[in-house]
Scaffold this motif. Structure first.
Motif, PDB file in Angstrom:
ATOM      1  N   PRO A 285       0.836  -1.213   0.000  1.00 37.32           N
ATOM      2  CA  PRO A 285       0.000   0.000   0.000  1.00 37.32           C
ATOM      3  C   PRO A 285       0.858   1.245   0.000  1.00 37.32           C
ATOM      4  O   PRO A 285       2.076   1.181   0.204  1.00 37.32           O
ATOM      5  CB  PRO A 285      -0.798  -0.140   1.298  1.00 37.32           C
ATOM      6  N   PRO A 286       0.257   2.417  -0.225  1.00 33.45           N
ATOM      7  CA  PRO A 286       1.026   3.663  -0.195  1.00 33.45           C
ATOM      8  C   PRO A 286       1.675   3.878   1.162  1.00 33.45           C
ATOM      9  O   PRO A 286       1.130   3.485   2.191  1.00 33.45           O
ATOM     10  CB  PRO A 286      -0.019   4.739  -0.506  1.00 33.45           C
ATOM     11  N   GLN A 287       2.838   4.501   1.136  1.00 35.16           N
ATOM     12  CA  GLN A 287       3.638   4.683   2.342  1.00 35.16           C
ATOM     13  C   GLN A 287       3.864   6.168   2.619  1.00 35.16           C
ATOM     14  O   GLN A 287       3.886   6.985   1.704  1.00 35.16           O
ATOM     15  CB  GLN A 287       5.003   3.995   2.173  1.00 35.16           C
ATOM     16  N   PRO A 288       4.056   6.532   3.898  1.00 35.98           N
ATOM     17  CA  PRO A 288       4.442   7.912   4.204  1.00 35.98           C
ATOM     18  C   PRO A 288       5.745   8.268   3.491  1.00 35.98           C
ATOM     19  O   PRO A 288       6.583   7.401   3.229  1.00 35.98           O
ATOM     20  CB  PRO A 288       4.634   7.893   5.723  1.00 35.98           C
ATOM     21  N   LYS A 289       5.902   9.539   3.184  1.00 44.49           N
ATOM     22  CA  LYS A 289       7.080   9.975   2.430  1.00 44.49           C
ATOM     23  C   LYS A 289       8.373   9.562   3.112  1.00 44.49           C
ATOM     24  O   LYS A 289       9.349   9.171   2.442  1.00 44.49           O
ATOM     25  CB  LYS A 289       7.044  11.502   2.268  1.00 44.49           C
ATOM     26  N   GLU A 290       8.388   9.604   4.431  1.00 44.63           N
ATOM     27  CA  GLU A 290       9.623   9.273   5.138  1.00 44.63           C
ATOM     28  C   GLU A 290       9.994   7.790   5.020  1.00 44.63           C
ATOM     29  O   GLU A 290      11.138   7.419   5.267  1.00 44.63           O
ATOM     30  CB  GLU A 290       9.535   9.667   6.619  1.00 44.63           C
ATOM     31  N   ARG A 291       9.031   6.956   4.636  1.00 42.31           N
ATOM     32  CA  ARG A 291       9.334   5.527   4.453  1.00 42.31           C
ATOM     33  C   ARG A 291       9.771   5.182   3.038  1.00 42.31           C
ATOM     34  O   ARG A 291      10.306   4.092   2.804  1.00 42.31           O
ATOM     35  CB  ARG A 291       8.098   4.673   4.784  1.00 42.31           C
ATOM     36  N   MET A 292       9.558   6.083   2.094  1.00 45.51           N
ATOM     37  CA  MET A 292       9.843   5.749   0.701  1.00 45.51           C
ATOM     38  C   MET A 292      11.306   5.374   0.450  1.00 45.51           C
ATOM     39  O   MET A 292      11.577   4.442  -0.318  1.00 45.51           O
ATOM     40  CB  MET A 292       9.407   6.888  -0.212  1.00 45.51           C
ATOM     41  N   PRO A 293      12.279   6.046   1.061  1.00 48.63           N
ATOM     42  CA  PRO A 293      13.662   5.604   0.840  1.00 48.63           C
ATOM     43  C   PRO A 293      13.899   4.157   1.257  1.00 48.63           C
ATOM     44  O   PRO A 293      14.723   3.459   0.657  1.00 48.63           O
ATOM     45  CB  PRO A 293      14.485   6.583   1.686  1.00 48.63           C
ATOM     46  N   ASP A 294      13.205   3.684   2.300  1.00 49.62           N
ATOM     47  CA  ASP A 294      13.352   2.285   2.714  1.00 49.62           C
ATOM     48  C   ASP A 294      12.908   1.352   1.594  1.00 49.62           C
ATOM     49  O   ASP A 294      13.535   0.306   1.357  1.00 49.62           O
ATOM     50  CB  ASP A 294      12.528   2.014   3.970  1.00 49.62           C
ATOM     51  N   TYR A 295      11.826   1.712   0.910  1.00 47.20           N
ATOM     52  CA  TYR A 295      11.324   0.871  -0.180  1.00 47.20           C
ATOM     53  C   TYR A 295      12.209   0.984  -1.425  1.00 47.20           C
ATOM     54  O   TYR A 295      12.460  -0.012  -2.111  1.00 47.20           O
ATOM     55  CB  TYR A 295       9.873   1.225  -0.492  1.00 47.20           C
ATOM     56  N   TRP A 296      12.704   2.198  -1.700  1.00 48.33           N
ATOM     57  CA  TRP A 296      13.645   2.314  -2.816  1.00 48.33           C
ATOM     58  C   TRP A 296      14.900   1.486  -2.552  1.00 48.33           C
ATOM     59  O   TRP A 296      15.510   0.952  -3.488  1.00 48.33           O
ATOM     60  CB  TRP A 296      14.046   3.780  -3.015  1.00 48.33           C
ATOM     61  N   SER A 297      15.295   1.355  -1.283  1.00 49.29           N
ATOM     62  CA  SER A 297      16.521   0.607  -0.974  1.00 49.29           C
ATOM     63  C   SER A 297      16.412  -0.865  -1.350  1.00 49.29           C
ATOM     64  O   SER A 297      17.429  -1.543  -1.499  1.00 49.29           O
ATOM     65  CB  SER A 297      16.862   0.748   0.516  1.00 49.29           C
ATOM     66  N   LEU A 298      15.185  -1.358  -1.496  1.00 47.13           N
ATOM     67  CA  LEU A 298      14.981  -2.759  -1.879  1.00 47.13           C
ATOM     68  C   LEU A 298      15.194  -2.988  -3.364  1.00 47.13           C
ATOM     69  O   LEU A 298      15.322  -4.141  -3.804  1.00 47.13           O
ATOM     70  CB  LEU A 298      13.550  -3.194  -1.522  1.00 47.13           C
ATOM     71  N   CYS A 299      15.212  -1.907  -4.140  1.00 46.40           N
ATOM     72  CA  CYS A 299      15.152  -2.021  -5.602  1.00 46.40           C
ATOM     73  C   CYS A 299      16.547  -2.087  -6.221  1.00 46.40           C
ATOM     74  O   CYS A 299      17.466  -1.382  -5.808  1.00 46.40           O
ATOM     75  CB  CYS A 299      14.402  -0.825  -6.191  1.00 46.40           C
ATOM     76  N   ASP A 300      16.667  -2.928  -7.236  1.00 43.03           N
ATOM     77  CA  ASP A 300      17.870  -2.961  -8.071  1.00 43.03           C
ATOM     78  C   ASP A 300      17.699  -2.093  -9.309  1.00 43.03           C
ATOM     79  O   ASP A 300      18.683  -1.627  -9.883  1.00 43.03           O
ATOM     80  CB  ASP A 300      18.167  -4.399  -8.488  1.00 43.03           C
ATOM     81  N   VAL A 301      16.442  -1.895  -9.713  1.00 45.12           N
ATOM     82  CA  VAL A 301      16.105  -1.084 -10.884  1.00 45.12           C
ATOM     83  C   VAL A 301      14.830  -0.318 -10.564  1.00 45.12           C
ATOM     84  O   VAL A 301      13.912  -0.863  -9.932  1.00 45.12           O
ATOM     85  CB  VAL A 301      15.877  -1.974 -12.133  1.00 45.12           C
ATOM     86  N   ALA A 302      14.773   0.942 -10.983  1.00 40.18           N
ATOM     87  CA  ALA A 302      13.562   1.754 -10.820  1.00 40.18           C
ATOM     88  C   ALA A 302      12.789   1.761 -12.128  1.00 40.18           C
ATOM     89  O   ALA A 302      13.305   2.190 -13.165  1.00 40.18           O
ATOM     90  CB  ALA A 302      13.920   3.178 -10.425  1.00 40.18           C
ATOM     91  N   LEU A 303      11.557   1.277 -12.073  1.00 36.82           N
ATOM     92  CA  LEU A 303      10.709   1.219 -13.261  1.00 36.82           C
ATOM     93  C   LEU A 303       9.838   2.470 -13.328  1.00 36.82           C
ATOM     94  O   LEU A 303       9.157   2.826 -12.358  1.00 36.82           O
ATOM     95  CB  LEU A 303       9.825  -0.030 -13.211  1.00 36.82           C
TER      96      LEU A 303
END
Length: 415
Positions: free
Chosen positions: A285-303
């Motif tokens: 689900p959508p996340q607070p802005k302050e949590r978004m870097p945590d989710y980006w950290s999981l990614c190897d590629v940004a789509l």
């Protein structure tokens, strides 16, 4: 300066418009300006109030140095036409009324989409006898027509006339892409009054970090190659084709698709994944802005994905800049235009034609197999990110607003 901002979306909402308005307002307040924002109680995109808020006629809070005035509106999910139109119109009226009670500003800045917020901003500027500045982040209603949300006819023609009226009445138009500027010039808006201020990211928040291993384990992504789409799941984004690409990659157990966000198409996407048995797709689900870097950290590629509509060639999705700041290679699946030119200029990723699952699947497979090449793209992406620091764009806009308040003509400011 006393700056009055009229914006339908504002933090804690996390869509692109809310982030841009919130980060600019915060930077202006830090620079010593007196900033007031008129917005609604947070409810985007589902049309449901966020916890801790009420849909009252007027409520005031102080947020990161910014005075935020929230007005009561008719709330509707971000889909359909009639209810959303009522939502837009209710905000227009409520924002205009609320602005009349505020201390007289030096300038009114209104942002699109949707442009009924700009109507309220123009009306307030007229009533308070101050300059009106239009921040153009989307060619609305053309973008709504491109995805079928608005059909050709009387309503569309009337909306386009109103759109042009607002551009003409604005002391300054702030466009987020060169293509938007060219569009307006071709439609008769003087080039000198249009400034291009590209979107960006808050580099104090978005920067490389180690993978959040606890979050990865919770989502079943530990040790996986993750293709991340973090943003609105809307009619414009072509995500059904992304799931078709995921289906083509079921033979690669290491690859996972992570989709974080909400929007008009999310329920249909979840159902599509269930129907096709896509165990390689993870929805969050959508996340607070302050949590978004945590989710980006999981990614190897940004789509970055958009539908195959010519209008979307003019768009620069803001998630591009967050991903670059995180040091991620980009994978663009959208029409060739502003975004693909930026990616190619910096060597920050790969591009595939929009809504072509086989091409997207092949690109994901190639990136997964080429770790050295992927690392080079990531390094280029990160190296370019300081050019798109949100603080720099905020400072530039502040300078443009000062010129408007001082009455300096657009020609003297440049484009």
């Amino acid at each position: 300066m006393r700056i009055l901002i009229v914006s339908d979306n504002y933090p804690p909402e996390t869509n692109a418009g809310a982030s841009r308005s919130g980060e600019h307002a915060r930077h202006w307040a830090a620079l010593g300006h007196d900033v007031t924002v008129i917005t609604c109680a947070p409810n985007f995109p589902q049309g449901r109030l966020f916890p801790g808020y009420r849909n009252w006629p007027r409520q005031v809070e102080r947020r990161e140095g910014v005075r935020v005035v929230r007005v009561g509106t008719f709330m509707a999910p971000n889909r359909g036409v009639v209810l959303r139109l009522l939502d837009f119109l209710s905000f227009m009226v409520a924002a205009w009324c609320a602005g009349l009670w505020e201390r007289r500003p030096d300038v009114v800045l209104a942002t699109s989409p949707q442009f009924f917020a700009a109507v309220a901003g123009w009306g307030l500027a007229v009533a308070r006898r101050v300059p009106f500045v239009f921040e153009l982040r989307d060619l609305w209603p053309a973008s709504a027509a491109a995805v079928g949300a608005v059909r050709a006819g009387l309503l569309l023609r009337a909306s386009e006339r109103l759109e042009l009226f607002l551009y003409r009445r604005a002391a300054r138009v702030l466009a987020v892409t060169e293509a938007f500027r060219e569009n307006l010039v071709a439609r008769g808006i003087p080039a000198a009054k249009i400034a291009v201020v590209t979107a960006g990211a808050d580099l104090t928040r978005f920067q490389p970090r180690p993978r959040d291993e606890a979050l990865a384990a919770r989502l079943g992504l530990a040790g996986r190659f993750v293709v991340g789409y973090l943003g609105t799941h809307g009619m414009a984004h072509g995500l059904h084709a992304v799931l078709e690409a995921a289906a083509l990659l079921r033979d690669v157990p290491a690859v996972r698709f992570l989709l974080v966000g909400d929007g008009a198409e999310r329920a249909a996407l979840v159902e599509q994944a269930r129907r096709q048995g896509l165990s390689n797709v993870v929805f969050e689900p959508p996340q607070p802005k302050e949590r978004m870097p945590d989710y980006w950290s999981l990614c190897d590629v940004a789509l970055i994905s958009l539908r195959n509509e010519a209008l979307f060639a003019d768009v620069l999705p803001s998630k591009i800049f967050e991903a670059m700041a995180m040091g991620l290679p980009l994978l663009l699946s959208l029409p060739r235009g502003e975004a693909t030119a930026l990616q190619e200029r910096h060597g920050a990723g790969r591009c595939v034609p929009p809504e072509q699952p086989r091409a997207l699947a092949a690109a994901v497979r190639a990136l997964w197999q080429d770790a050295p090449g992927r690392a080079a793209l990531a390094a280029h992406s990160l190296a370019a990110s300081p050019q798109y620091d949100r603080r720099r764009s905020a400072e530039r806009i502040a300078g443009l607003l000062r010129d408007v308040v001082a009455g300096r003509p657009p020609a003297a400011q440049g484009a």
